[in-house]
Design a protein around this motif. Structure first.
Motif, PDB file in Angstrom:
ATOM      1  N   LYS A 194      -1.534  -1.080 -24.250  1.00  0.00           N
ATOM      2  CA  LYS A 194      -2.479  -2.197 -24.194  1.00  0.00           C
ATOM      3  C   LYS A 194      -1.744  -3.515 -23.940  1.00  0.00           C
ATOM      4  O   LYS A 194      -2.217  -4.373 -23.185  1.00  0.00           O
ATOM      5  N   ARG A 195      -0.564  -3.674 -24.564  1.00  0.00           N
ATOM      6  CA  ARG A 195       0.205  -4.911 -24.372  1.00  0.00           C
ATOM      7  C   ARG A 195       0.643  -5.054 -22.916  1.00  0.00           C
ATOM      8  O   ARG A 195       0.511  -6.128 -22.310  1.00  0.00           O
ATOM      9  N   LYS A 196       1.156  -3.962 -22.337  1.00  0.00           N
ATOM     10  CA  LYS A 196       1.607  -4.006 -20.942  1.00  0.00           C
ATOM     11  C   LYS A 196       0.452  -4.322 -19.998  1.00  0.00           C
ATOM     12  O   LYS A 196       0.592  -5.124 -19.074  1.00  0.00           O
ATOM     13  N   VAL A 197      -0.681  -3.674 -20.254  1.00  0.00           N
ATOM     14  CA  VAL A 197      -1.848  -3.901 -19.401  1.00  0.00           C
ATOM     15  C   VAL A 197      -2.287  -5.359 -19.488  1.00  0.00           C
ATOM     16  O   VAL A 197      -2.606  -6.001 -18.478  1.00  0.00           O
ATOM     17  N   GLY A 198      -2.282  -5.910 -20.696  1.00  0.00           N
ATOM     18  CA  GLY A 198      -2.678  -7.304 -20.866  1.00  0.00           C
ATOM     19  C   GLY A 198      -1.746  -8.267 -20.163  1.00  0.00           C
ATOM     20  O   GLY A 198      -2.179  -9.240 -19.547  1.00  0.00           O
ATOM     21  N   VAL A 199      -0.434  -7.992 -20.237  1.00  0.00           N
ATOM     22  CA  VAL A 199       0.541  -8.857 -19.576  1.00  0.00           C
ATOM     23  C   VAL A 199       0.366  -8.801 -18.060  1.00  0.00           C
ATOM     24  O   VAL A 199       0.421  -9.829 -17.377  1.00  0.00           O
ATOM     25  N   CYS A 200       0.154  -7.610 -17.524  1.00  0.00           N
ATOM     26  CA  CYS A 200      -0.064  -7.472 -16.080  1.00  0.00           C
ATOM     27  C   CYS A 200      -1.337  -8.203 -15.654  1.00  0.00           C
ATOM     28  O   CYS A 200      -1.374  -8.839 -14.594  1.00  0.00           O
ATOM     29  N   GLN A 201      -2.360  -8.106 -16.484  1.00  0.00           N
ATOM     30  CA  GLN A 201      -3.636  -8.742 -16.161  1.00  0.00           C
ATOM     31  C   GLN A 201      -3.491 -10.261 -16.104  1.00  0.00           C
ATOM     32  O   GLN A 201      -4.150 -10.924 -15.285  1.00  0.00           O
ATOM     33  N   ASN A 202      -2.639 -10.822 -16.944  1.00  0.00           N
ATOM     34  CA  ASN A 202      -2.455 -12.275 -17.007  1.00  0.00           C
ATOM     35  C   ASN A 202      -1.294 -12.761 -16.143  1.00  0.00           C
ATOM     36  O   ASN A 202      -0.991 -13.958 -16.141  1.00  0.00           O
ATOM     37  N   SER A 203      -0.643 -11.861 -15.414  1.00  0.00           N
ATOM     38  CA  SER A 203       0.519 -12.232 -14.610  1.00  0.00           C
ATOM     39  C   SER A 203       0.100 -13.035 -13.387  1.00  0.00           C
ATOM     40  O   SER A 203      -1.022 -12.914 -12.884  1.00  0.00           O
ATOM     41  N   PHE A 204       1.036 -13.884 -12.890  1.00  0.00           N
ATOM     42  CA  PHE A 204       0.774 -14.646 -11.671  1.00  0.00           C
ATOM     43  C   PHE A 204       0.843 -13.761 -10.432  1.00  0.00           C
ATOM     44  O   PHE A 204       0.394 -14.167  -9.360  1.00  0.00           O
ATOM     45  N   VAL A 205       1.421 -12.534 -10.565  1.00  0.00           N
ATOM     46  CA  VAL A 205       1.410 -11.584  -9.452  1.00  0.00           C
ATOM     47  C   VAL A 205       0.099 -10.808  -9.526  1.00  0.00           C
ATOM     48  O   VAL A 205      -0.177 -10.155 -10.536  1.00  0.00           O
ATOM     49  N   PRO A 206      -0.742 -10.871  -8.511  1.00  0.00           N
ATOM     50  CA  PRO A 206      -2.085 -10.275  -8.624  1.00  0.00           C
ATOM     51  C   PRO A 206      -2.055  -8.756  -8.695  1.00  0.00           C
ATOM     52  O   PRO A 206      -1.123  -8.109  -8.220  1.00  0.00           O
ATOM     53  N   LEU A 207      -3.099  -8.192  -9.302  1.00  0.00           N
ATOM     54  CA  LEU A 207      -3.302  -6.746  -9.323  1.00  0.00           C
ATOM     55  C   LEU A 207      -4.186  -6.349  -8.145  1.00  0.00           C
ATOM     56  O   LEU A 207      -5.033  -7.110  -7.694  1.00  0.00           O
ATOM     57  N   LYS A 208      -3.987  -5.143  -7.662  1.00  0.00           N
ATOM     58  CA  LYS A 208      -4.744  -4.675  -6.502  1.00  0.00           C
ATOM     59  C   LYS A 208      -5.086  -3.206  -6.672  1.00  0.00           C
ATOM     60  O   LYS A 208      -4.348  -2.452  -7.307  1.00  0.00           O
ATOM     61  N   SER A 209      -6.222  -2.820  -6.081  1.00  0.00           N
ATOM     62  CA  SER A 209      -6.634  -1.421  -6.112  1.00  0.00           C
ATOM     63  C   SER A 209      -6.070  -0.695  -4.898  1.00  0.00           C
ATOM     64  O   SER A 209      -6.079  -1.222  -3.785  1.00  0.00           O
ATOM     65  N   LEU A 210      -5.582   0.530  -5.140  1.00  0.00           N
ATOM     66  CA  LEU A 210      -5.062   1.329  -4.033  1.00  0.00           C
ATOM     67  C   LEU A 210      -6.174   1.748  -3.079  1.00  0.00           C
ATOM     68  O   LEU A 210      -5.909   2.108  -1.924  1.00  0.00           O
ATOM     69  N   TRP A 211      -7.419   1.677  -3.544  1.00  0.00           N
ATOM     70  CA  TRP A 211      -8.561   2.012  -2.696  1.00  0.00           C
ATOM     71  C   TRP A 211      -8.835   0.934  -1.655  1.00  0.00           C
ATOM     72  O   TRP A 211      -9.646   1.146  -0.741  1.00  0.00           O
ATOM     73  N   ASP A 212      -8.200  -0.229  -1.779  1.00  0.00           N
ATOM     74  CA  ASP A 212      -8.400  -1.312  -0.809  1.00  0.00           C
ATOM     75  C   ASP A 212      -7.463  -1.188   0.394  1.00  0.00           C
ATOM     76  O   ASP A 212      -7.478  -2.047   1.275  1.00  0.00           O
ATOM     77  N   VAL A 213      -6.644  -0.143   0.410  1.00  0.00           N
ATOM     78  CA  VAL A 213      -5.646   0.040   1.470  1.00  0.00           C
ATOM     79  C   VAL A 213      -5.926   1.352   2.194  1.00  0.00           C
ATOM     80  O   VAL A 213      -6.411   2.308   1.580  1.00  0.00           O
ATOM     81  N   GLU A 214      -5.608   1.409   3.464  1.00  0.00           N
ATOM     82  CA  GLU A 214      -5.768   2.646   4.223  1.00  0.00           C
ATOM     83  C   GLU A 214      -4.628   3.610   3.888  1.00  0.00           C
ATOM     84  O   GLU A 214      -3.485   3.191   3.689  1.00  0.00           O
ATOM     85  N   HIS A 215      -4.944   4.923   3.858  1.00  0.00           N
ATOM     86  CA  HIS A 215      -3.949   5.946   3.554  1.00  0.00           C
ATOM     87  C   HIS A 215      -4.155   7.158   4.464  1.00  0.00           C
ATOM     88  O   HIS A 215      -5.248   7.361   5.013  1.00  0.00           O
ATOM     89  N   SER A 216      -3.111   7.955   4.568  1.00  0.00           N
ATOM     90  CA  SER A 216      -3.222   9.215   5.323  1.00  0.00           C
ATOM     91  C   SER A 216      -2.030  10.102   4.987  1.00  0.00           C
ATOM     92  O   SER A 216      -0.983   9.621   4.548  1.00  0.00           O
ATOM     93  N   TYR A 217      -2.206  11.399   5.171  1.00  0.00           N
ATOM     94  CA  TYR A 217      -1.100  12.350   5.116  1.00  0.00           C
ATOM     95  C   TYR A 217      -1.494  13.591   5.905  1.00  0.00           C
ATOM     96  O   TYR A 217      -2.670  13.858   6.154  1.00  0.00           O
ATOM     97  N   TRP A 218      -0.480  14.338   6.321  1.00  0.00           N
ATOM     98  CA  TRP A 218      -0.718  15.620   6.983  1.00  0.00           C
ATOM     99  C   TRP A 218       0.298  16.635   6.479  1.00  0.00           C
ATOM    100  O   TRP A 218       1.481  16.355   6.351  1.00  0.00           O
TER     101      TRP A 218
END
Length: 531
Positions: free
Chosen positions: A423-447
């Protein structure tokens, strides 16, 4: 007549010989030009460098690869031949230089951009010894100050945050007296110098020891700014919260607890799962995948860890086969990994580079594949595959969050950690100046073998069919048929009988101790006391 014909014949052979010679020469020059490595940055290090220096250079190459730079690197005697093909050159911790290297570097510094096709030269010196030699050789001895001490204190602030500090060591410290740009403070003998400074086409970082996490992070940021051709800071990349290396048979309730924390806090997150090759339909695996499907539907993304390598030498076909099996098992359970997580040294081996080429998105962990043999390389071949890189965060303090935004980073969280620490780590990341992003917002592929996945704009297509990412609870059978053979049934029955035997022995032992105790009390009363 005969002499005239002979003269013409000789002349003809001479012309043919000269034509073939020039053609061969042109072909040789062309082939030599093709061998010259082209890239964004050339890193030059000490001839006959020790393993520590080579490891540090590879670490720097890795950090720059995360920023999508094409890097060539090698010893000074090799690099001086190709220096004109680069606009950015790093001299890393040089102590001595081969004959002619200093004059060659001086010519490179003073040259102009060629026909507007290349930028003006930029030279970054990391370390002090050769920087002093170069300034002395180019008649600039009065432009630096030498502080003859081996210890200094570094203070560095990331994007206006609270300054981070740590001790640094070098043989001695050199600081430019004037500069157009300075950042960071290195205090030596009560005098303040800089961590990075620029004067004209020369840039200097006096600290080369990358074993310090603070130095690694600060150097990565400064090199990124040095390479940035525009005013201001480079583009800002996001960080990802990564629940790292989750095994299918771990406690699913603790995973569910962490997943619910992220979903309720509306925080994007990633789960890195270990591969599974058999028994994908067992109830325990179904329960585990149900939690993963719940995470997928709640905004969490799943990635798969590379199979653990225990082969020497590595067989890439075996790795790819097992990776395809694991993907098939997860896909059948409605779990769709988007990316591959690999050890950090997979970037420097041709077979593992080929394995990674099957995936568009790569997470690089801090782990090292100890079975992987080292290969001599002079450029980051992995660059040609055009991956989307997510590197492990560099923990400069006890928060262990990312202070870098020059490339995408992952902050790892282990399920073996206490939930309050999570919980502490998650809170620190949430308040960090480096933004959080969802991996679903990026294109992906594999074969992989008989598998092709693409993800774009919310649509996940597997082998031409759109997959449903919604969550539906699993209906479990009352009794599951494990399809065990005779040996497996015998082993299970034996383990069951063993547990029963242990319980029976335990109860008998307790009864035996009780009877002994009762008999002693009875005898004591009969023989030592009178009514």
């Amino acid at each position: 007549m005969n002499s005239s014909m002979m003269y013409k014949k000789i002349l003809f052979y001479i012309v043919v010989f000269l034509f073939i010679s020039f053609a061969s020469l042109g072909k040789t020059v062309s082939s030599m030009a093709e061998e010259v490595p082209k890239g964004d940055i050339l890193i030059i290090y000490q001839d006959n460098a020790d393993d520590n220096t080579k490891t540090a250079v590879e670490d720097l190459v890795k950090l720059l690869t995360f920023q999508s730079f094409k890097i060539s690197y090698g010893p000074a005697s090799w690099g001086m031949e190709y220096i004109d093909g680069f606009s950015y050159v790093i001299c890393y911790d040089l102590e001595q230089s081969p004959p002619g290297f200093t004059s060659r570097l001086s010519q490179y510094e003073t040259k102009s951009a060629i026909d507007g096709k290349m930028e003006s030269p930029h030279i970054l010196f990391i370390g002090n010894q050769y920087f002093k030699t170069y300034l002395d050789a180019t008649n600039r001895s009065d432009q630096y100050e030498l502080l003859n001490s081996t210890v200094g204190q570094l203070q560095y602030s990331f994007y206006g945050s609270e300054s981070k500090s740590g001790l640094v060591r070098e043989d001695y410290f050199i600081f430019l007296k004037k500069s157009s740009y300075q950042n960071g403070i290195v205090t030596v003998n009560n005098k303040n110098g800089y961590f990075c400074a620029e004067d004209g086409r020369l840039t200097h970082i006096p600290i080369a020891d990358m074993s310090s996490q603070l130095v690694r992070a600060a150097m990565t940021r400064e090199v990124s700014k040095w390479k940035w051709p525009y005013n201001g800071n480079p583009h800002i990349f996001a960080q990802y919260i990564l629940i790292d290396k989750v095994y299918p048979y771990e406690d699913p309730e603790k995973l569910l607890q962490a997943v619910k924390l992220m979903i309720e806090s509306k925080i994007p997150f990633v789960i890195s799962v270990m591969p599974m090759y058999v028994n994908g339909d067992y109830p325990s695996m179904t329960h585990f995948c149900e939690v993963l499907r719940f995470a997928q539907a709640g905004g969490g993304a799943v990635i798969i860890n590379a199979p653990i390598d225990q082969m020497n030498p590595l067989d890439k076909e075996v790795i790819l086969d097992y990776l395809a099996r694991a993907m098939t098992i997860y896909n059948k359970q409605g779990v769709y990994p988007l990316a591959l997580e690999v050890p950090q040294n997979w970037m420097f081996h041709k077979d593992t580079i080929e394995i990674m080429s099957h995936f568009k998105t790569i997470f690089s962990s801090d782990e090292v594949d100890s079975y992987l043999s080292q290969e001599d390389m002079n450029h980051n071949e992995v660059y040609k595959d055009g991956h989307q890189w997510v590197g492990a965060s560099i923990p400069v303090d006890d928060t262990k969050v990312s202070y870098l935004s020059v490339y995408s980073t992952a902050v790892p969280i282990g399920l073996d950690e206490d939930f309050e620490e999570i919980k502490r780590k998650v809170g620190v990341c949430q308040n960090s100046f480096v933004p959080l992003k969802s991996l679903w917002d990026v294109e992906h592929s594999y074969w992989l073998d008989k598998q092709l996945m693409t993800y774009k704009n919310g649509d996940l297509i597997l082998n031409g069919k759109k997959m449903d990412l919604s969550f539906t609870p699993t209906v479990y059978p009352d009794q599951y048929n494990y399809r065990r053979n005779m040996l497996q049934r015998f082993s299970r029955d034996l383990s069951t009988q063993s547990r029963r035997l242990v319980i029976a022995v335990g109860l008998t032992s307790i009864l035996f101790v009780f009877l002994i105790f009762w008999a002693r009390l009875k005898n004591r009363k009969n023989f030592f006391f009178r009514d």
